[in-house]
Design a protein around this motif. Sequence first.
Motif, PDB file in Angstrom:
ATOM      1  N   THR A 286       3.903 -15.809  -4.265  1.00 39.07           N
ATOM      2  CA  THR A 286       4.415 -14.662  -3.535  1.00 39.07           C
ATOM      3  C   THR A 286       3.406 -14.071  -2.572  1.00 39.07           C
ATOM      4  OG1 THR A 286       3.724 -13.134  -5.252  1.00 39.07           O
ATOM      5  CG2 THR A 286       5.957 -14.043  -5.423  1.00 39.07           C
ATOM      6  N   GLY A 287       2.134 -14.351  -2.726  1.00 39.79           N
ATOM      7  CA  GLY A 287       1.110 -13.779  -1.860  1.00 39.79           C
ATOM      8  C   GLY A 287       0.836 -12.323  -2.180  1.00 39.79           C
ATOM      9  N   SER A 288       1.318 -11.849  -3.303  1.00 31.83           N
ATOM     10  CA  SER A 288       1.163 -10.449  -3.675  1.00 31.83           C
ATOM     11  C   SER A 288      -0.234 -10.185  -4.215  1.00 31.83           C
ATOM     12  CB  SER A 288       2.196 -10.095  -4.740  1.00 31.83           C
ATOM     13  OG  SER A 288       2.005  -8.780  -5.181  1.00 31.83           O
ATOM     14  N   THR A 289      -0.706  -8.973  -4.006  1.00 36.89           N
ATOM     15  CA  THR A 289      -1.984  -8.581  -4.590  1.00 36.89           C
ATOM     16  C   THR A 289      -1.779  -7.906  -5.944  1.00 36.89           C
ATOM     17  OG1 THR A 289      -1.868  -6.491  -3.392  1.00 36.89           O
ATOM     18  CG2 THR A 289      -3.114  -8.282  -2.368  1.00 36.89           C
ATOM     19  N   ALA A 290      -0.527  -7.699  -6.328  1.00 37.31           N
ATOM     20  CA  ALA A 290      -0.224  -7.122  -7.643  1.00 37.31           C
ATOM     21  C   ALA A 290      -0.540  -8.155  -8.723  1.00 37.31           C
ATOM     22  CB  ALA A 290       1.236  -6.711  -7.726  1.00 37.31           C
ATOM     23  N   LYS A 291      -0.943  -7.685  -9.888  1.00 35.14           N
ATOM     24  CA  LYS A 291      -1.291  -8.599 -10.977  1.00 35.14           C
ATOM     25  C   LYS A 291      -0.075  -9.376 -11.462  1.00 35.14           C
ATOM     26  CE  LYS A 291      -4.083  -9.089 -14.915  1.00 35.14           C
ATOM     27  NZ  LYS A 291      -5.440  -9.476 -14.849  1.00 35.14           N
ATOM     28  N   HIS A 292       1.090  -8.721 -11.495  1.00 39.40           N
ATOM     29  CA  HIS A 292       2.334  -9.376 -11.904  1.00 39.40           C
ATOM     30  C   HIS A 292       3.335  -9.289 -10.760  1.00 39.40           C
ATOM     31  CE1 HIS A 292       0.513  -7.990 -15.768  1.00 39.40           C
ATOM     32  NE2 HIS A 292       0.647  -9.290 -15.982  1.00 39.40           N
ATOM     33  N   SER A 293       4.184 -10.275 -10.678  1.00 43.07           N
ATOM     34  CA  SER A 293       5.130 -10.380  -9.568  1.00 43.07           C
ATOM     35  C   SER A 293       6.116  -9.216  -9.538  1.00 43.07           C
ATOM     36  CB  SER A 293       5.910 -11.688  -9.677  1.00 43.07           C
ATOM     37  OG  SER A 293       6.858 -11.766  -8.652  1.00 43.07           O
TER      38      SER A 293
ATOM     39  N   ILE B 122      12.550   3.409   5.629  1.00 44.29           N
ATOM     40  CA  ILE B 122      12.498   3.624   4.178  1.00 44.29           C
ATOM     41  C   ILE B 122      12.207   2.313   3.456  1.00 44.29           C
ATOM     42  CG2 ILE B 122      13.893   4.192   2.149  1.00 44.29           C
ATOM     43  CD1 ILE B 122      15.303   6.281   3.884  1.00 44.29           C
ATOM     44  N   GLY B 123      12.925   1.266   3.821  1.00 43.29           N
ATOM     45  CA  GLY B 123      12.818   0.004   3.093  1.00 43.29           C
ATOM     46  C   GLY B 123      11.504  -0.730   3.282  1.00 43.29           C
ATOM     47  N   LEU B 124      11.011  -0.792   4.511  1.00 37.78           N
ATOM     48  CA  LEU B 124       9.803  -1.580   4.784  1.00 37.78           C
ATOM     49  C   LEU B 124       8.561  -1.061   4.061  1.00 37.78           C
ATOM     50  CD1 LEU B 124       8.715  -4.027   6.304  1.00 37.78           C
ATOM     51  CD2 LEU B 124       8.212  -2.510   8.213  1.00 37.78           C
ATOM     52  N   PRO B 125       8.251   0.246   4.140  1.00 36.60           N
ATOM     53  CA  PRO B 125       7.053   0.706   3.418  1.00 36.60           C
ATOM     54  C   PRO B 125       7.146   0.503   1.905  1.00 36.60           C
ATOM     55  CG  PRO B 125       7.796   2.387   4.947  1.00 36.60           C
ATOM     56  CD  PRO B 125       8.840   1.321   4.932  1.00 36.60           C
ATOM     57  N   ILE B 126       8.326   0.736   1.343  1.00 39.57           N
ATOM     58  CA  ILE B 126       8.459   0.577  -0.110  1.00 39.57           C
ATOM     59  C   ILE B 126       8.356  -0.893  -0.499  1.00 39.57           C
ATOM     60  CG2 ILE B 126       9.988   0.916  -2.085  1.00 39.57           C
ATOM     61  CD1 ILE B 126      10.979   3.451  -0.716  1.00 39.57           C
ATOM     62  N   ALA B 127       8.943  -1.775   0.301  1.00 34.84           N
ATOM     63  CA  ALA B 127       8.827  -3.213   0.023  1.00 34.84           C
ATOM     64  C   ALA B 127       7.367  -3.655   0.113  1.00 34.84           C
ATOM     65  CB  ALA B 127       9.682  -4.013   0.998  1.00 34.84           C
ATOM     66  N   MET B 128       6.649  -3.176   1.111  1.00 35.98           N
ATOM     67  CA  MET B 128       5.236  -3.540   1.253  1.00 35.98           C
ATOM     68  C   MET B 128       4.399  -2.963   0.109  1.00 35.98           C
ATOM     69  SD  MET B 128       4.793  -5.518   3.837  1.00 35.98           S
ATOM     70  CE  MET B 128       6.328  -6.283   3.384  1.00 35.98           C
ATOM     71  N   MET B 129       4.742  -1.751  -0.335  1.00 34.18           N
ATOM     72  CA  MET B 129       4.019  -1.181  -1.478  1.00 34.18           C
ATOM     73  C   MET B 129       4.227  -2.030  -2.724  1.00 34.18           C
ATOM     74  SD  MET B 129       4.126   2.949  -1.379  1.00 34.18           S
ATOM     75  CE  MET B 129       5.806   3.209  -0.865  1.00 34.18           C
ATOM     76  N   HIS B 130       5.452  -2.475  -2.941  1.00 33.24           N
ATOM     77  CA  HIS B 130       5.716  -3.334  -4.104  1.00 33.24           C
ATOM     78  C   HIS B 130       4.930  -4.635  -3.983  1.00 33.24           C
ATOM     79  CE1 HIS B 130       8.607  -1.442  -6.689  1.00 33.24           C
ATOM     80  NE2 HIS B 130       9.365  -1.091  -5.664  1.00 33.24           N
ATOM     81  N   GLN B 131       4.822  -5.149  -2.793  1.00 33.50           N
ATOM     82  CA  GLN B 131       4.160  -6.438  -2.594  1.00 33.50           C
ATOM     83  C   GLN B 131       2.637  -6.328  -2.696  1.00 33.50           C
ATOM     84  OE1 GLN B 131       5.736  -9.186  -2.498  1.00 33.50           O
ATOM     85  NE2 GLN B 131       4.251 -10.641  -1.801  1.00 33.50           N
ATOM     86  N   TYR B 132       2.057  -5.268  -2.160  1.00 34.25           N
ATOM     87  CA  TYR B 132       0.604  -5.204  -2.057  1.00 34.25           C
ATOM     88  C   TYR B 132      -0.053  -4.122  -2.897  1.00 34.25           C
ATOM     89  CZ  TYR B 132       1.464  -8.491   1.614  1.00 34.25           C
ATOM     90  OH  TYR B 132       1.882  -9.590   2.297  1.00 34.25           O
ATOM     91  N   PHE B 133       0.405  -2.886  -2.822  1.00 36.76           N
ATOM     92  CA  PHE B 133      -0.232  -1.826  -3.599  1.00 36.76           C
ATOM     93  C   PHE B 133       0.780  -0.727  -3.871  1.00 36.76           C
ATOM     94  CE2 PHE B 133      -2.432   2.283  -3.804  1.00 36.76           C
ATOM     95  CZ  PHE B 133      -3.167   2.073  -4.953  1.00 36.76           C
ATOM     96  N   LEU B 134       1.128  -0.559  -5.129  1.00 35.94           N
ATOM     97  CA  LEU B 134       2.049   0.500  -5.528  1.00 35.94           C
ATOM     98  C   LEU B 134       1.234   1.598  -6.194  1.00 35.94           C
ATOM     99  CD1 LEU B 134       5.006   1.329  -5.666  1.00 35.94           C
ATOM    100  CD2 LEU B 134       5.126   0.257  -7.900  1.00 35.94           C
TER     101      LEU B 134
END
Length: 157
Positions: free
Chosen positions: A45-52, A94-106
Amino acid sequence: MDSPPPIAYIVFGVGLVVLGPVSLVMGIRAYTGRYTSWLALRVATGSTAKHSRLGFVCFWGGLMFTGALAAISLGLVGMPETLVRVIAVLSWSIGLPIAMMHQYFLPKFLRPVLLPQWYREWEAAQFEREEREDQRRRARRQRRREKRRKEKDAARR
């Protein structure tokens, strides 16, 4: 410069029309806990989160595309252009920032708001399991070091 052939516009449009609602449905199923196969994805996924969190990204991304699709449809029906733009911009802003937060840093204060309870419980169990594995690994490493030291001391004598 030549414009792309009409088939390119058709394929792109159909892709957007299908992508938004399908992603939105996948995201809704992810939030309810019915679609969890995305949890197994780690590096892909390319995510920086520890879990998907790909299922949640699908929801917010699908919301963006579906909102834009709805705005375009309303524009074709005859809604004023300014209102169409407001709907499209609002869905994306609304959608883009929240999607990016989920992907990279929440941020921690948004976790209870944006993550469902089942995911937070699953993630807590994963963190506990990973911590136990780390402790076992450290203990194993320590035993090996002590064993090597004893062997070196025995070889010196």
